[in-house]
Design an enzyme around this catalytic site. Structure first.
Site, PDB file in Angstrom:
ATOM      1  CB  THR A  94      -0.931  -0.015   1.232  1.00  0.00           C
ATOM      2  OG1 THR A  94      -1.834  -1.104   1.085  1.00  0.00           O
ATOM      3  CG2 THR A  94      -1.707   1.269   1.373  1.00  0.00           C
ATOM      4  CE1 TYR A 118      -5.777   0.632   0.190  1.00  0.00           C
ATOM      5  CE2 TYR A 118      -3.969  -0.270  -1.116  1.00  0.00           C
ATOM      6  CZ  TYR A 118      -4.681  -0.204   0.065  1.00  0.00           C
ATOM      7  OH  TYR A 118      -4.304  -0.974   1.130  1.00  0.00           O
ATOM      8  CB  THR A 133       0.606  -3.553   6.266  1.00  0.00           C
ATOM      9  OG1 THR A 133      -0.676  -3.666   5.653  1.00  0.00           O
ATOM     10  CG2 THR A 133       1.164  -2.149   6.103  1.00  0.00           C
ATOM     11  CG  ASP A 134      -2.175  -7.816   3.743  1.00  0.00           C
ATOM     12  OD1 ASP A 134      -2.910  -8.274   2.855  1.00  0.00           O
ATOM     13  OD2 ASP A 134      -2.419  -6.778   4.378  1.00  0.00           O
ATOM     14  CE  LYS A 136      -2.914  -4.918   8.042  1.00  0.00           C
ATOM     15  NZ  LYS A 136      -2.896  -5.073   6.552  1.00  0.00           N
ATOM     16  CD  GLU A 147      -5.349 -25.693  28.387  1.00  0.00           C
ATOM     17  OE1 GLU A 147      -5.428 -24.466  28.346  1.00  0.00           O
ATOM     18  OE2 GLU A 147      -6.264 -26.472  28.077  1.00  0.00           O
TER      19      GLU A 147
HETATM   20  N1  DGL Z   1      -2.390  -5.984  -0.264  1.00  0.00           N
HETATM   21  C1  DGL Z   1      -1.904  -5.545   1.013  1.00  0.00           C
HETATM   22  C2  DGL Z   1      -0.387  -5.762   1.113  1.00  0.00           C
HETATM   23  O1  DGL Z   1       0.303  -5.518   0.115  1.00  0.00           O
HETATM   24  C3  DGL Z   1      -2.176  -4.090   1.234  1.00  0.00           C
HETATM   25  C4  DGL Z   1      -2.011  -3.740   2.663  1.00  0.00           C
HETATM   26  C5  DGL Z   1      -0.922  -2.760   2.884  1.00  0.00           C
HETATM   27  O2  DGL Z   1       0.175  -2.812   2.270  1.00  0.00           O
HETATM   28  O3  DGL Z   1      -1.133  -1.957   3.794  1.00  0.00           O
HETATM   29  O4  DGL Z   1       0.080  -6.155   2.177  1.00  0.00           O
END
Ligand code: DGL
Length: 353
Positions: A36, A50, A116-117, A189, A310
């Site tokens: 992103t 986007y 971010t993923d 995240k 456990e």
């Molecule tokens: N498709 C997600 C990625 O590339 C977008 C999320 C992001 O980068 O914030 O991880």
């Protein structure tokens, strides 16, 4: 002719005058992978609609002229992908490039821009395998640069200033999102729709404010120069997969993953990394066939799985992932299994990293 020579002399003098300042600045390389932070949308009012991985690294750099006040910055476009599409091969390629740059005398710090993923996975991987004490800073954004209140510009500016700083050396791979300094090992995240998306269960290492780092704690686990794993000796990662735990779960997923070649199954268990009783026999069969079984927890704010709490891990010869979430446990298991398939060695590694 004299006027021309005078003009040339003035230009040379001005350049020489500016040279020390420019040459004195730390060298920072930005390795761009997509996400992103390189995203673009059609509507300034839309921060969630986007396309990721559109803007090239040179345009990202050109969009923040103040970077030049902090460092000699240059960019390389390593990939241009959304990070959910990262593979083990992407990790290896990126890790080798980071390690090679870290060896260069004119490089004082490295920034990786990333979706971010899976940012937390890449940051942990680099933390485990790149042998340098130079700052490596992984950064992304929750909103594309085309949206109001986009966060990428400040996140990237912070990442470059941290990568250029002396006091960030030796602290392992860092993640700068939302003004925080987080350890690449701990951060995850936690939500997908806020700029304050990334959290470390045991707290951030510090803050970066107006280009200055404020540290409050240091990483406790082995990393970078203190790691026994070296990307220069790793050309592939073992196939390690994750089986999710929930009410009514069966052993179908774990067995199918093992049938497809998984050398280890990370159990994204409930609560304390718990495993449904009806699933245990199938997992023990897999263990008997040589598949490693590693218990993690999918609780959101961070699990904490210890041995024989456990589940009788000693009796089953299973491994526990301690406080690593399933996706980070997968990274560590895949890296560790480049060196060992012994479950007791794996458990040592999970305690230490
Ligand atoms: N498709 C997600 C990625 O590339 C977008 C999320 C992001 O980068 O914030 O991880």
């Amino acid at each position: 002719m004299n006027r021309f020579l005078v003009r040339c002399a003035l230009i040379v003098a001005a350049f020489c005058q500016a040279l020390p300042a420019f040459a004195d600045k730390p060298g920072v390389v930005i390795l761009a992978t997509g996400g992103t932070i390189a995203g673009a949308g059609a509507d300034v009012a839309k921060s969630a609609t986007y396309q990721a991985a559109k803007v090239p690294v040179d345009k990202l750099i050109a969009g923040i002229p103040t970077l030049a006040d902090v460092a000699r910055v240059r960019g390389e476009q390593v990939f241009q992908i959304a990070s959910e599409s990262f593979t083990n091969e992407h990790l290896i390629t990126l890790g080798k490039r980071v390690a090679a740059l870290a060896k260069q005398a004119d490089v004082d710090g490295i920034v990786v821009t990333h979706g971010t993923d899976t940012l937390e996975e890449t940051a942990y991987f680099l933390n485990l395998v790149v042998h340098t004490d130079k700052p490596i800073v992984v950064v992304g954004s929750m909103r594309p640069g085309t949206a109001m209140s986009a966060d990428g510009m400040l996140n990237l500016s912070n990442a470059v200033s941290v990568a250029a700083s002396q006091d960030a050396r030796g602290k392992g791979v860092l993640v700068t999102m939302n003004d925080e300094l987080n350890s690449g090992r701990d951060v995850s995240k936690m939500i997908n729709i806020k700029t304050e998306a990334f959290k470390s269960p045991w707290g951030a290492l510090g803050m970066v404010v107006e280009g200055k780092n404020y540290w409050f704690r240091l990483p406790a686990k082995r990393h970078t120069v203190n790691s026994e794993f070296d990307i220069e000796k790793i050309d592939s990662l073992a196939p390690v997969e994750i089986a999710y735990g929930y009410g009514n779960v069966s052993d179908t997923a774990a067995k199918a993953l093992a049938d497809k070649g998984a050398k280890a199954i990370i159990l994204a268990g409930t609560g304390n990394g718990s495993v449904a009783a009806r699933v245990v026999p199938g997992l023990r069969d897999l263990r008997a066939k040589g598949v490693q079984i590693i218990r993690s927890s999918h609780v959101n704010a961070g699990g904490f799985v210890i041995r024989n709490a456990e589940q009788p891990d000693d009796q089953y010869d299973w491994v526990v992932a301690h406080d690593l979430n399933p996706q980070k446990a997968r990274i560590l298991a895949a890296v560790a299994m480049t060196k060992t398939s012994d479950s007791k060695e794996l458990q040592r590694i999970f305690w230490e990293y």
